[in-house]
Design an enzyme around this catalytic site. Structure first.
Site, PDB file in Angstrom:
ATOM      1  CE  LYS A 171      -3.936  -2.410   2.116  1.00 39.31           C
ATOM      2  NZ  LYS A 171      -4.980  -2.000   3.398  1.00 39.31           N
ATOM      3  CE1 TYR A 183      -9.537  -2.974   0.237  1.00 43.37           C
ATOM      4  CE2 TYR A 183      -8.478  -1.085  -0.679  1.00 43.37           C
ATOM      5  CZ  TYR A 183      -8.265  -2.343   0.047  1.00 43.37           C
ATOM      6  OH  TYR A 183      -6.879  -2.677   0.430  1.00 43.37           O
ATOM      7  CG  ASN A 212      -3.821  -2.147   6.845  1.00 37.51           C
ATOM      8  OD1 ASN A 212      -3.489  -2.022   5.582  1.00 37.51           O
ATOM      9  ND2 ASN A 212      -4.521  -3.105   7.112  1.00 37.51           N
ATOM     10  CG  HIS A 243      -5.446  -6.304  -0.491  1.00 35.74           C
ATOM     11  ND1 HIS A 243      -6.472  -6.133   0.176  1.00 35.74           N
ATOM     12  CD2 HIS A 243      -5.417  -7.147  -1.438  1.00 35.74           C
ATOM     13  CE1 HIS A 243      -7.529  -7.105  -0.463  1.00 35.74           C
ATOM     14  NE2 HIS A 243      -6.598  -7.448  -1.542  1.00 35.74           N
ATOM     15  CD  GLU A 292      -8.713  -9.026  -3.558  1.00 38.06           C
ATOM     16  OE1 GLU A 292      -9.500  -8.769  -2.682  1.00 38.06           O
ATOM     17  OE2 GLU A 292      -7.600  -9.676  -3.372  1.00 38.06           O
TER      18      GLU A 292
HETATM   19  N1  UDP Z   1      -9.882  -0.696   7.037  1.00 36.27           N
HETATM   20  C1  UDP Z   1     -10.000   0.372   7.828  1.00 36.27           C
HETATM   21  N2  UDP Z   1     -10.732   0.800   8.771  1.00 36.27           N
HETATM   22  C2  UDP Z   1     -11.420  -0.373   9.418  1.00 36.27           C
HETATM   23  C3  UDP Z   1     -11.040  -1.657   8.772  1.00 36.27           C
HETATM   24  C4  UDP Z   1     -10.377  -1.751   7.734  1.00 36.27           C
HETATM   25  O1  UDP Z   1      -9.647   1.593   7.118  1.00 36.27           O
HETATM   26  O2  UDP Z   1     -11.632  -0.300  10.665  1.00 36.27           O
HETATM   27  C5  UDP Z   1      -9.076  -0.551   5.978  1.00 36.27           C
HETATM   28  C6  UDP Z   1      -7.752  -1.213   6.070  1.00 36.27           C
HETATM   29  O3  UDP Z   1      -6.690  -0.640   5.217  1.00 36.27           O
HETATM   30  C7  UDP Z   1      -7.941  -2.689   5.622  1.00 36.27           C
HETATM   31  C8  UDP Z   1      -8.799  -2.569   4.505  1.00 36.27           C
HETATM   32  O4  UDP Z   1      -9.626  -1.500   4.927  1.00 36.27           O
HETATM   33  O5  UDP Z   1      -6.746  -3.406   5.240  1.00 36.27           O
HETATM   34  C9  UDP Z   1      -9.938  -3.695   4.062  1.00 36.27           C
HETATM   35  O6  UDP Z   1     -10.609  -4.304   5.445  1.00 36.27           O
HETATM   36  P1  UDP Z   1     -10.584  -5.758   5.427  1.00 36.27           P
HETATM   37  O7  UDP Z   1     -11.592  -6.087   6.704  1.00 36.27           O
HETATM   38  O8  UDP Z   1     -11.026  -6.776   4.386  1.00 36.27           O
HETATM   39  O9  UDP Z   1      -9.326  -6.146   6.173  1.00 36.27           O
HETATM   40  P2  UDP Z   1      -7.865  -6.950   5.405  1.00 36.27           P
HETATM   41  O10 UDP Z   1      -8.552  -8.173   4.691  1.00 36.27           O
HETATM   42  O11 UDP Z   1      -7.315  -5.983   4.661  1.00 36.27           O
HETATM   43  O12 UDP Z   1      -7.119  -7.394   6.574  1.00 36.27           O
HETATM   44 MG    MG Z   2     -10.246  -7.880   3.359  1.00 37.63          MG
END
Ligand code: UDP
Ligand code: MG
Length: 145
Positions: free
Chosen positions: A9, A49, A112, A115, A126
């Site tokens: 990211k 997303y 974070n 992805h 994806e």
């Molecule tokens: N995210 C965020 N706030 C939240 C949860 C997720 O900004 O409360 C963002 C974060 O960058 C995350 C992405 O949205 O990686 C996708 O969320 P997901 O729950 O799919 O988490 P991941 O699969 O990436 O662990």
């Molecule tokens: Mg996810």
């Protein structure tokens, strides 16, 4: 043999963690079979997303993901999806296990660092979001020599 989509990211690319993150994929036995550095438009980030479009963090996430260059790749290997998720760690870096990518390079639950696809069905959507079939290397059946 499985394939997964990875994104380094904008936060991780900006802080110079790209090389170390790609190194970790290879060190864990994941093979990089497609790779490119791109800057997502807001439209591309919204589409990627879309599953989260009703969530309160969606607008901010779209802004963040299009704020600078990202590196998208396809990782291949046995159990590649779960293996990559283990390397990444939990979504919130504060909850991610020590030694994981998100714990070491993530800043907060949005920024974070990486992805990774979360299931075979997700990876199947994806991967072609970013790569044509001609941009992905065929599996290696056996190493030469
Ligand atoms: N995210 C965020 N706030 C939240 C949860 C997720 O900004 O409360 C963002 C974060 O960058 C995350 C992405 O949205 O990686 C996708 O969320 P997901 O729950 O799919 O988490 P991941 O699969 O990436 O662990
Ligand atoms: Mg996810």
């Amino acid at each position: 043999m499985e394939r997964t989509l990875s994104i380094v990211k904008p936060d991780a690319v900006a802080k110079g963690a790209l090389g170390e993150i790609l190194r970790r994929f290879e060190a864990d036995g994941l093979r990089i079979v497609a790779l490119k550095l791109i800057r997502l438009t807001e439209e591309q980030a919204r589409g990627f997303y879309a599953v989260h479009k009703s969530r309160p963090f969606y607008a901010s996430l779209v802004k963040f993901m299009s704020s600078g260059p990202v590196v998208v790749s396809v990782l291949e290997g046995d159990d590649a999806i779960a293996r990559n998720r283990r390397l990444m760690g939990a979504t919130d870096p504060a909850n991610a296990a020590p030694g994981t990518i998100r714990r070491e390079f993530g800043s907060d639950i949005e920024r974070n660092a990486v992805h990774g696809s979360d299931a075979v069905a997700t990876a199947r959507v994806e991967i072609p979001y970013f790569f044509n079939a001609t941009e992905i290397q065929a599996p290696v059946e056996a190493l030469a020599g």
